[in-house]
Design a protein around this motif. Structure first.
Motif, PDB file in Angstrom:
ATOM      1  N   GLU A  19       8.853  13.351  -5.340  1.00  0.00           N
ATOM      2  CA  GLU A  19       8.588  12.261  -4.398  1.00  0.00           C
ATOM      3  C   GLU A  19       7.170  12.339  -3.843  1.00  0.00           C
ATOM      4  OE1 GLU A  19      11.861   9.738  -3.386  1.00  0.00           O
ATOM      5  OE2 GLU A  19      10.690  10.157  -5.186  1.00  0.00           O
ATOM      6  N   LYS A  20       6.719  13.551  -3.558  1.00  0.00           N
ATOM      7  CA  LYS A  20       5.344  13.719  -3.078  1.00  0.00           C
ATOM      8  C   LYS A  20       4.349  13.256  -4.145  1.00  0.00           C
ATOM      9  CE  LYS A  20       6.178  17.458   0.203  1.00  0.00           C
ATOM     10  NZ  LYS A  20       6.014  18.899   0.492  1.00  0.00           N
ATOM     11  N   ALA A  21       4.617  13.600  -5.388  1.00  0.00           N
ATOM     12  CA  ALA A  21       3.749  13.162  -6.489  1.00  0.00           C
ATOM     13  C   ALA A  21       3.779  11.640  -6.617  1.00  0.00           C
ATOM     14  CB  ALA A  21       4.180  13.827  -7.793  1.00  0.00           C
ATOM     15  N   SER A  22       4.945  11.037  -6.434  1.00  0.00           N
ATOM     16  CA  SER A  22       5.069   9.578  -6.518  1.00  0.00           C
ATOM     17  C   SER A  22       4.213   8.889  -5.463  1.00  0.00           C
ATOM     18  CB  SER A  22       6.527   9.136  -6.339  1.00  0.00           C
ATOM     19  OG  SER A  22       7.301   9.529  -7.442  1.00  0.00           O
ATOM     20  N   GLU A  28       0.726   8.883  -6.570  1.00  0.00           N
ATOM     21  CA  GLU A  28       0.498   7.936  -7.660  1.00  0.00           C
ATOM     22  C   GLU A  28       0.406   6.504  -7.129  1.00  0.00           C
ATOM     23  OE1 GLU A  28       3.825   9.083 -10.028  1.00  0.00           O
ATOM     24  OE2 GLU A  28       2.815  10.894 -10.734  1.00  0.00           O
ATOM     25  N   TYR A  29       1.265   6.172  -6.178  1.00  0.00           N
ATOM     26  CA  TYR A  29       1.196   4.844  -5.572  1.00  0.00           C
ATOM     27  C   TYR A  29      -0.134   4.660  -4.846  1.00  0.00           C
ATOM     28  CZ  TYR A  29       5.958   3.161  -6.412  1.00  0.00           C
ATOM     29  OH  TYR A  29       7.097   2.685  -6.995  1.00  0.00           O
ATOM     30  N   GLN A  62       7.315  -0.095  -1.708  1.00  0.00           N
ATOM     31  CA  GLN A  62       7.949   0.988  -2.453  1.00  0.00           C
ATOM     32  C   GLN A  62       7.428   2.348  -1.983  1.00  0.00           C
ATOM     33  OE1 GLN A  62       7.563   0.122  -6.658  1.00  0.00           O
ATOM     34  NE2 GLN A  62       8.925  -1.639  -6.522  1.00  0.00           N
ATOM     35  N   MET A  63       6.117   2.460  -1.824  1.00  0.00           N
ATOM     36  CA  MET A  63       5.528   3.719  -1.379  1.00  0.00           C
ATOM     37  C   MET A  63       6.042   4.079   0.022  1.00  0.00           C
ATOM     38  SD  MET A  63       1.544   4.790  -0.821  1.00  0.00           S
ATOM     39  CE  MET A  63       1.425   3.809   0.678  1.00  0.00           C
ATOM     40  N   ASN A  64       6.136   3.095   0.892  1.00  0.00           N
ATOM     41  CA  ASN A  64       6.632   3.356   2.242  1.00  0.00           C
ATOM     42  C   ASN A  64       8.087   3.811   2.224  1.00  0.00           C
ATOM     43  OD1 ASN A  64       4.139   2.738   3.340  1.00  0.00           O
ATOM     44  ND2 ASN A  64       4.710   0.649   3.898  1.00  0.00           N
ATOM     45  N   GLN A  65       8.896   3.243   1.329  1.00  0.00           N
ATOM     46  CA  GLN A  65      10.295   3.661   1.219  1.00  0.00           C
ATOM     47  C   GLN A  65      10.379   5.122   0.758  1.00  0.00           C
ATOM     48  OE1 GLN A  65      13.196   1.985   2.072  1.00  0.00           O
ATOM     49  NE2 GLN A  65      14.039   4.030   1.761  1.00  0.00           N
ATOM     50  N   ILE A  66       9.571   5.474  -0.224  1.00  0.00           N
ATOM     51  CA  ILE A  66       9.556   6.858  -0.710  1.00  0.00           C
ATOM     52  C   ILE A  66       9.115   7.794   0.419  1.00  0.00           C
ATOM     53  CG2 ILE A  66       8.471   8.476  -2.320  1.00  0.00           C
ATOM     54  CD1 ILE A  66       8.220   6.023  -4.272  1.00  0.00           C
TER      55      ILE A  66
END
Length: 151
Positions: A106-109, A112-113, A133-137
């Protein structure tokens, strides 16, 4: 967007993000299958469905530009899922190991975003979708610590 090249570069970035999103979906599905805790199973299943929805929204953005969507997942994603399987098999506390891997992923995601969102040529609709999406993650990452107590 000013040129065809800009559109292709953006599409490449979005296809990379899409591929990683589907990798995450498959990884969460695999984690749900391997988790012992029903709470973690439910969490991983929810995250898998969420990533599937994220993928559909990213696909829609790519298609808005009239470009092709890449299919499938990456070799890196397949290796990560295999690593999660191996960890689950050999680890005395596989739920904790899978949760740690999920946090790392999740941190990597989020990174990437952020990288894709740096592109100032992003159309507003794409920027909105990716930011949501990034805020949800990020929100889930902030709340994930509570799952460590549920193992």
């Amino acid at each position: 967007m000013s040129t065809y090249t800009d559109a292709n570069t953006l599409t490449d970035k979005l296809n990379d993000l899409l591929e990683k999103t589907y990798d995450a979906e498959k990884g969460y599905k695999k984690a749900a299958e391997n988790a012992d805790s029903s709470n973690l199973q439910a969490y991983f299943e929810r995250k898998s469905k969420e990533r599937n929805e994220f993928g559909h929204k990213i696909k829609a953005e790519i298609q808005t530009f009239g470009n092709d969507v890449d299919k499938g997942g990456s070799a890196t994603g397949a290796m990560h899922r295999t690593w999660m399987d191996v960890k689950a098999f050999f680890s005395a506390d596989s739920d904790e190991s899978m949760l740690e891997e999920a946090i790392r992923g999740e941190k990597a995601s989020v990174e990437e975003y952020k990288e894709v969102l740096k592109d100032t040529a992003l159309p507003p609709s794409t920027s909105t979708v990716l930011t949501q999406q990034m805020n949800q993650i990020s929100t889930d990452l902030s709340n994930i610590k509570s799952l460590e107590d549920l193992k």
